[in-house]
Design a protein around this motif. Structure first.
Motif, PDB file in Angstrom:
ATOM      1  N   LYS A 133       0.826  -1.203   0.000  1.00  0.00           N
ATOM      2  CA  LYS A 133       0.000   0.000   0.000  1.00  0.00           C
ATOM      3  C   LYS A 133       0.862   1.255   0.000  1.00  0.00           C
ATOM      4  O   LYS A 133       0.470   2.289  -0.546  1.00  0.00           O
ATOM      5  CB  LYS A 133      -0.935  -0.011   1.205  1.00  0.00           C
ATOM      6  N   GLY A 134       2.033   1.159   0.608  1.00  0.00           N
ATOM      7  CA  GLY A 134       2.961   2.275   0.572  1.00  0.00           C
ATOM      8  C   GLY A 134       3.496   2.519  -0.823  1.00  0.00           C
ATOM      9  O   GLY A 134       3.623   3.663  -1.279  1.00  0.00           O
ATOM     10  N   TYR A 135       3.822   1.437  -1.531  1.00  0.00           N
ATOM     11  CA  TYR A 135       4.285   1.574  -2.908  1.00  0.00           C
ATOM     12  C   TYR A 135       3.187   2.149  -3.799  1.00  0.00           C
ATOM     13  O   TYR A 135       3.458   2.950  -4.711  1.00  0.00           O
ATOM     14  CB  TYR A 135       4.750   0.223  -3.451  1.00  0.00           C
ATOM     15  N   ILE A 136       1.943   1.754  -3.552  1.00  0.00           N
ATOM     16  CA  ILE A 136       0.829   2.310  -4.322  1.00  0.00           C
ATOM     17  C   ILE A 136       0.717   3.808  -4.069  1.00  0.00           C
ATOM     18  O   ILE A 136       0.545   4.606  -5.001  1.00  0.00           O
ATOM     19  CB  ILE A 136      -0.486   1.597  -3.956  1.00  0.00           C
ATOM     20  N   ASP A 137       0.832   4.206  -2.816  1.00  0.00           N
ATOM     21  CA  ASP A 137       0.778   5.624  -2.459  1.00  0.00           C
ATOM     22  C   ASP A 137       1.876   6.403  -3.172  1.00  0.00           C
ATOM     23  O   ASP A 137       1.631   7.471  -3.747  1.00  0.00           O
ATOM     24  CB  ASP A 137       0.912   5.763  -0.943  1.00  0.00           C
ATOM     25  N   LEU A 138       3.096   5.875  -3.145  1.00  0.00           N
ATOM     26  CA  LEU A 138       4.210   6.558  -3.803  1.00  0.00           C
ATOM     27  C   LEU A 138       3.987   6.663  -5.307  1.00  0.00           C
ATOM     28  O   LEU A 138       4.290   7.681  -5.939  1.00  0.00           O
ATOM     29  CB  LEU A 138       5.520   5.804  -3.520  1.00  0.00           C
ATOM     30  N   ALA A 139       3.460   5.593  -5.901  1.00  0.00           N
ATOM     31  CA  ALA A 139       3.214   5.591  -7.348  1.00  0.00           C
ATOM     32  C   ALA A 139       2.153   6.622  -7.720  1.00  0.00           C
ATOM     33  O   ALA A 139       2.293   7.338  -8.730  1.00  0.00           O
ATOM     34  CB  ALA A 139       2.789   4.202  -7.806  1.00  0.00           C
ATOM     35  N   MET A 140       1.096   6.729  -6.920  1.00  0.00           N
ATOM     36  CA  MET A 140       0.028   7.677  -7.229  1.00  0.00           C
ATOM     37  C   MET A 140       0.518   9.115  -7.145  1.00  0.00           C
ATOM     38  O   MET A 140       0.006   9.998  -7.850  1.00  0.00           O
ATOM     39  CB  MET A 140      -1.147   7.464  -6.273  1.00  0.00           C
ATOM     40  N   ARG A 141       1.508   9.360  -6.305  1.00  0.00           N
ATOM     41  CA  ARG A 141       2.017  10.729  -6.152  1.00  0.00           C
ATOM     42  C   ARG A 141       2.782  11.231  -7.373  1.00  0.00           C
ATOM     43  O   ARG A 141       3.042  12.421  -7.491  1.00  0.00           O
ATOM     44  CB  ARG A 141       2.931  10.813  -4.936  1.00  0.00           C
ATOM     45  N   THR A 142       3.171  10.328  -8.251  1.00  0.00           N
ATOM     46  CA  THR A 142       3.919  10.754  -9.433  1.00  0.00           C
ATOM     47  C   THR A 142       3.057  11.577 -10.382  1.00  0.00           C
ATOM     48  O   THR A 142       3.580  12.308 -11.217  1.00  0.00           O
ATOM     49  CB  THR A 142       4.452   9.533 -10.201  1.00  0.00           C
ATOM     50  N   GLY A 143       1.729  11.432 -10.266  1.00  0.00           N
ATOM     51  CA  GLY A 143       0.832  12.156 -11.158  1.00  0.00           C
ATOM     52  C   GLY A 143       0.628  11.485 -12.492  1.00  0.00           C
ATOM     53  O   GLY A 143      -0.124  11.973 -13.333  1.00  0.00           O
ATOM     54  N   GLN A 144       1.290  10.358 -12.716  1.00  0.00           N
ATOM     55  CA  GLN A 144       1.171   9.660 -13.999  1.00  0.00           C
ATOM     56  C   GLN A 144       0.136   8.545 -13.968  1.00  0.00           C
ATOM     57  O   GLN A 144      -0.206   7.979 -15.001  1.00  0.00           O
ATOM     58  CB  GLN A 144       2.526   9.075 -14.393  1.00  0.00           C
ATOM     59  N   LEU A 145      -0.363   8.230 -12.773  1.00  0.00           N
ATOM     60  CA  LEU A 145      -1.319   7.136 -12.629  1.00  0.00           C
ATOM     61  C   LEU A 145      -2.710   7.666 -12.312  1.00  0.00           C
ATOM     62  O   LEU A 145      -2.879   8.546 -11.469  1.00  0.00           O
ATOM     63  CB  LEU A 145      -0.884   6.186 -11.519  1.00  0.00           C
ATOM     64  N   ASP A 146      -3.703   7.107 -13.000  1.00  0.00           N
ATOM     65  CA  ASP A 146      -5.090   7.440 -12.734  1.00  0.00           C
ATOM     66  C   ASP A 146      -5.689   6.439 -11.741  1.00  0.00           C
ATOM     67  O   ASP A 146      -6.556   6.775 -10.936  1.00  0.00           O
ATOM     68  CB  ASP A 146      -5.899   7.427 -14.033  1.00  0.00           C
TER      69      ASP A 146
END
Length: 202
Positions: A131-144
């Motif tokens: 869930k932490g990796y998901i949070d970090l990935a979403m912060r990039t702004g490239q994931l919907d």
């Protein structure tokens, strides 16, 4: 002279600087958390932090709670615990909470002495949850959108790679059996999408 200005970007430097100032007065991680100088430094850090920064006082409370839940963390070296703490703060991931984004784990460094193993030191290590990796990935702004899940042996699960990709997961209600795999699906802001499937042993 050490720069102890309470800025978010220098939080890791701040923490290690704090350790160097206090290392002759504390022996355990819990002592450092409760040291009046440390408390004041964290208070200064929080009050001077800007938007989007980490709440240092809340971090101290979280670590103290983690120590109560996992007593062995209290035996960890202050440097290892605060190194992990600095990483949490920089990544803005709260450790050891019900959110399951990051965990502080005590690891024993052991050696064999005669016929038995003895512990030389206990060190804290940061482990980021999925869930932490998901949070970090979403912060990039490239994931919907992004979703990760576990597949159990009684679930209905089909996938195919190639030019006609397919991913279908219908979890069984009730006893789903043993876990057999995991997958992660993502959708980009530009409309692209994809997924990765791994067997449980992988």
């Amino acid at each position: 002279m050490l720069d102890l200005s309470p800025t978010y970007i220098d939080l890791d430097i701040f923490l290690f600087s704090l350790l160097s100032l206090l290392k002759t007065h504390v022996e355990t991680a819990r002592d450092l958390l409760r040291h009046p100088v440390a408390i004041q430094r964290f208070k200064d850090l929080s009050e001077g932090a800007g938007a989007g920064s980490f709440d240092a006082r809340n971090m101290v409370l979280l670590v103290d709670q983690a120590i109560r839940q996992t007593p062995k963390l209290a035996a960890c070296t202050p440097m290892s615990l605060f190194g992990s703490l600095a990483a949490c703060a920089k990544l803005r991931l709260e450790p050891n909470t019900v959110l399951g984004k990051a965990y502080l784990i005590p690891y024993e460094k052991r050696r064999k002495q005669g016929n038995q193993w003895v512990t030389d030191v206990v060190e804290a290590q940061l482990q980021i949850g999925y869930k932490g990796y998901i949070d970090l990935a979403m912060r990039t702004g490239q994931l919907d959108h992004i979703h990760a899940d576990i597949v159990h042996e009684k679930d209905q699960f089909n996938f195919a790679y190639g030019t006609h990709q397919e991913l279908v997961h219908r979890p069984l209600l009730g006893d789903r059996g043993a876990p057999v795999g995991v997958y992660c699906y993502y959708r980009l802001t530009n409309g692209g999408q994809g997924f990765v499937v791994l067997g449980w042993d992988e």
